[in-house]
Design a protein around this motif. Structure first.
Motif, PDB file in Angstrom:
ATOM      1  N   TYR A   1       5.253   5.141   9.928  1.00 15.80           N
ATOM      2  CA  TYR A   1       4.887   4.406   8.716  1.00 15.80           C
ATOM      3  C   TYR A   1       3.379   4.295   8.524  1.00 15.80           C
ATOM      4  N   ALA A   2       2.649   4.100   9.605  1.00 13.20           N
ATOM      5  CA  ALA A   2       1.208   3.856   9.494  1.00 13.20           C
ATOM      6  C   ALA A   2       0.440   4.760  10.452  1.00 13.20           C
ATOM      7  N   THR A   3      -0.706   5.228  10.003  1.00 10.33           N
ATOM      8  CA  THR A   3      -1.531   6.076  10.873  1.00 10.33           C
ATOM      9  C   THR A   3      -2.288   5.248  11.909  1.00 10.33           C
ATOM     10  N   ASP A   4      -2.481   3.974  11.649  1.00  9.64           N
ATOM     11  CA  ASP A   4      -3.176   3.087  12.575  1.00  9.64           C
ATOM     12  C   ASP A   4      -2.227   2.700  13.708  1.00  9.64           C
ATOM     13  N   SER A   5      -2.541   3.100  14.923  1.00 11.23           N
ATOM     14  CA  SER A   5      -1.671   2.795  16.057  1.00 11.23           C
ATOM     15  C   SER A   5      -1.627   1.299  16.377  1.00 11.23           C
ATOM     16  N   ASN A   6      -2.565   0.527  15.865  1.00 12.15           N
ATOM     17  CA  ASN A   6      -2.582  -0.920  16.077  1.00 12.15           C
ATOM     18  C   ASN A   6      -1.805  -1.669  14.998  1.00 12.15           C
ATOM     19  N   TRP A   7      -1.269  -0.949  14.026  1.00 11.35           N
ATOM     20  CA  TRP A   7      -0.499  -1.551  12.931  1.00 11.35           C
ATOM     21  C   TRP A   7       0.594  -2.455  13.472  1.00 11.35           C
ATOM     22  N   LYS A   8       1.321  -1.992  14.475  1.00 13.67           N
ATOM     23  CA  LYS A   8       2.449  -2.750  15.037  1.00 13.67           C
ATOM     24  C   LYS A   8       1.996  -4.111  15.547  1.00 13.67           C
ATOM     25  N   ASN A   9       0.828  -4.166  16.182  1.00 12.83           N
ATOM     26  CA  ASN A   9       0.331  -5.440  16.713  1.00 12.83           C
ATOM     27  C   ASN A   9      -0.036  -6.407  15.596  1.00 12.83           C
ATOM     28  N   ALA A  10      -0.643  -5.879  14.537  1.00  9.94           N
ATOM     29  CA  ALA A  10      -1.027  -6.725  13.409  1.00  9.94           C
ATOM     30  C   ALA A  10       0.206  -7.278  12.698  1.00  9.94           C
ATOM     31  N   VAL A  11       1.192  -6.431  12.461  1.00 14.19           N
ATOM     32  CA  VAL A  11       2.419  -6.886  11.788  1.00 14.19           C
ATOM     33  C   VAL A  11       3.151  -7.906  12.657  1.00 14.19           C
ATOM     34  N   TYR A  12       3.245  -7.631  13.947  1.00 12.83           N
ATOM     35  CA  TYR A  12       3.911  -8.569  14.850  1.00 12.83           C
ATOM     36  C   TYR A  12       3.191  -9.917  14.869  1.00 12.83           C
ATOM     37  N   LYS A  13       1.862  -9.903  14.825  1.00  2.93           N
ATOM     38  CA  LYS A  13       1.075 -11.147  14.792  1.00  2.93           C
ATOM     39  C   LYS A  13       1.449 -11.974  13.564  1.00  2.93           C
ATOM     40  N   TRP A  14       1.592 -11.310  12.410  1.00  2.00           N
ATOM     41  CA  TRP A  14       1.957 -12.032  11.189  1.00  2.00           C
ATOM     42  C   TRP A  14       3.392 -12.541  11.252  1.00  2.00           C
TER      43      TRP A  14
ATOM     44  N   GLY B   1       0.831  -1.198   0.000  1.00  2.00           N
ATOM     45  CA  GLY B   1       0.000   0.000   0.000  1.00  2.00           C
ATOM     46  C   GLY B   1       0.865   1.247   0.000  1.00  2.00           C
ATOM     47  N   TYR B   2       2.079   1.121  -0.526  1.00  2.39           N
ATOM     48  CA  TYR B   2       3.042   2.229  -0.468  1.00  2.39           C
ATOM     49  C   TYR B   2       2.513   3.431  -1.234  1.00  2.39           C
ATOM     50  N   GLY B   3       2.470   4.558  -0.549  1.00  2.33           N
ATOM     51  CA  GLY B   3       1.966   5.797  -1.126  1.00  2.33           C
ATOM     52  C   GLY B   3       0.461   5.950  -0.976  1.00  2.33           C
ATOM     53  N   ALA B   4      -0.210   4.940  -0.448  1.00  3.55           N
ATOM     54  CA  ALA B   4      -1.673   4.966  -0.313  1.00  3.55           C
ATOM     55  C   ALA B   4      -2.073   5.750   0.926  1.00  3.55           C
ATOM     56  N   TYR B   5      -1.919   7.036   0.865  1.00  6.77           N
ATOM     57  CA  TYR B   5      -2.257   7.891   1.999  1.00  6.77           C
ATOM     58  C   TYR B   5      -3.759   7.893   2.227  1.00  6.77           C
ATOM     59  N   ASP B   6      -4.149   8.127   3.461  1.00  5.65           N
ATOM     60  CA  ASP B   6      -5.551   8.030   3.872  1.00  5.65           C
ATOM     61  C   ASP B   6      -6.494   8.882   3.023  1.00  5.65           C
ATOM     62  N   ARG B   7      -6.041  10.025   2.563  1.00  3.11           N
ATOM     63  CA  ARG B   7      -6.943  10.934   1.836  1.00  3.11           C
ATOM     64  C   ARG B   7      -7.365  10.390   0.465  1.00  3.11           C
ATOM     65  N   ASP B   8      -6.557   9.554  -0.170  1.00  4.36           N
ATOM     66  CA  ASP B   8      -6.905   8.963  -1.463  1.00  4.36           C
ATOM     67  C   ASP B   8      -6.028   7.732  -1.698  1.00  4.36           C
ATOM     68  N   PRO B   9      -6.290   6.649  -0.970  1.00  6.30           N
ATOM     69  CA  PRO B   9      -5.401   5.489  -1.032  1.00  6.30           C
ATOM     70  C   PRO B   9      -5.158   4.959  -2.445  1.00  6.30           C
ATOM     71  N   SER B  10      -6.205   4.711  -3.175  1.00  6.41           N
ATOM     72  CA  SER B  10      -6.044   4.127  -4.503  1.00  6.41           C
ATOM     73  C   SER B  10      -5.371   5.084  -5.473  1.00  6.41           C
ATOM     74  N   GLY B  11      -5.722   6.348  -5.390  1.00  5.81           N
ATOM     75  CA  GLY B  11      -5.155   7.334  -6.313  1.00  5.81           C
ATOM     76  C   GLY B  11      -3.693   7.629  -6.073  1.00  5.81           C
ATOM     77  N   ASN B  12      -3.235   7.513  -4.826  1.00  2.00           N
ATOM     78  CA  ASN B  12      -1.855   7.862  -4.493  1.00  2.00           C
ATOM     79  C   ASN B  12      -0.896   6.683  -4.439  1.00  2.00           C
ATOM     80  N   ALA B  13      -1.399   5.481  -4.392  1.00  2.00           N
ATOM     81  CA  ALA B  13      -0.538   4.308  -4.249  1.00  2.00           C
ATOM     82  C   ALA B  13       0.390   4.158  -5.450  1.00  2.00           C
ATOM     83  N   TYR B  14       1.628   3.806  -5.162  1.00  2.00           N
ATOM     84  CA  TYR B  14       2.623   3.575  -6.217  1.00  2.00           C
ATOM     85  C   TYR B  14       2.197   2.388  -7.078  1.00  2.00           C
ATOM     86  N   VAL B  15       2.592   2.434  -8.337  1.00  2.00           N
ATOM     87  CA  VAL B  15       2.389   1.327  -9.269  1.00  2.00           C
ATOM     88  C   VAL B  15       3.756   0.692  -9.517  1.00  2.00           C
ATOM     89  N   PHE B  16       3.824  -0.627  -9.405  1.00  2.00           N
ATOM     90  CA  PHE B  16       5.068  -1.358  -9.635  1.00  2.00           C
ATOM     91  C   PHE B  16       4.884  -2.290 -10.822  1.00  2.00           C
TER      92      PHE B  16
END
Length: 159
Positions: A138-151, A74-89
């Motif tokens: 890196y992420a606006t979601d403060s719970n991001w760290k818990n989700a990544v650690y779980k994975w 989701g790199y570049g997918a900022y909250d204001r326009d995730p799909s429009g801002n996300a990088y294309v690889f």
């Protein structure tokens, strides 16, 4: 555990992690296991951490940004326009390579740390070489760290 060091897993172990993974419906992670391994070797970063971020951000490659833009993070997918801002690889491996470099250069190492290809880390978003430190910028979601650690735990437990 710090994420600015390789996991020490072999290529075969990275492949094993993603073998027979029912959540990897399109075999995106299975087919790119070698790139998580390569990221470790090339950029001195924990490839399991990189994979865990990709899994969390893309829902095992099932998100529209992942499928439409080969963007597992989701790199570049900022909250204001995730799909429009996300990088294309051009490929999933290209997104893995870029994000491994981004984490190494900006998030996981203090300014001036020697990293790859004779470069030094900028450390502009460094708050510790762990998932909590990365979460601060890196992420606006403060719970991001818990989700990544779980994975990460899930992937390591598949060994």
């Amino acid at each position: 555990m710090t994420w600015n060091k390789p996991s020490g897993l072999s290529l075969e172990q990275f492949k094993k992690i993603f073998e027979n993974e029912e959540r990897d419906k399109n075999s995106i992670f299975k087919n790119n296991a070698q790139y998580f391994y390569y990221a470790e070797k090339q950029y001195n970063v924990n490839g399991v951490f990189i994979a865990a971020v990709a899994i969390h951000e893309s829902g095992w490659g099932g998100s529209s940004i992942a499928s439409d833009k080969n963007n597992l993070f989701g790199y570049g997918a900022y909250d204001r326009d995730p799909s429009g801002n996300a990088y294309v690889f051009s490929s999933y491996s290209e997104s893995i390579d870029l994000l491994a470099r981004v984490f190494t250069k900006y998030y996981l190492n203090p300014k001036g740390t020697p990293i790859y290809n004779g470069e030094t880390a900028s450390g502009s978003h460094y708050n510790g070489a762990n998932v909590t430190g990365v979460n601060k910028h890196y992420a606006t979601d403060s719970n991001w760290k818990n989700a990544v650690y779980k994975w990460m735990k899930y992937l390591y437990n598949k060994m």
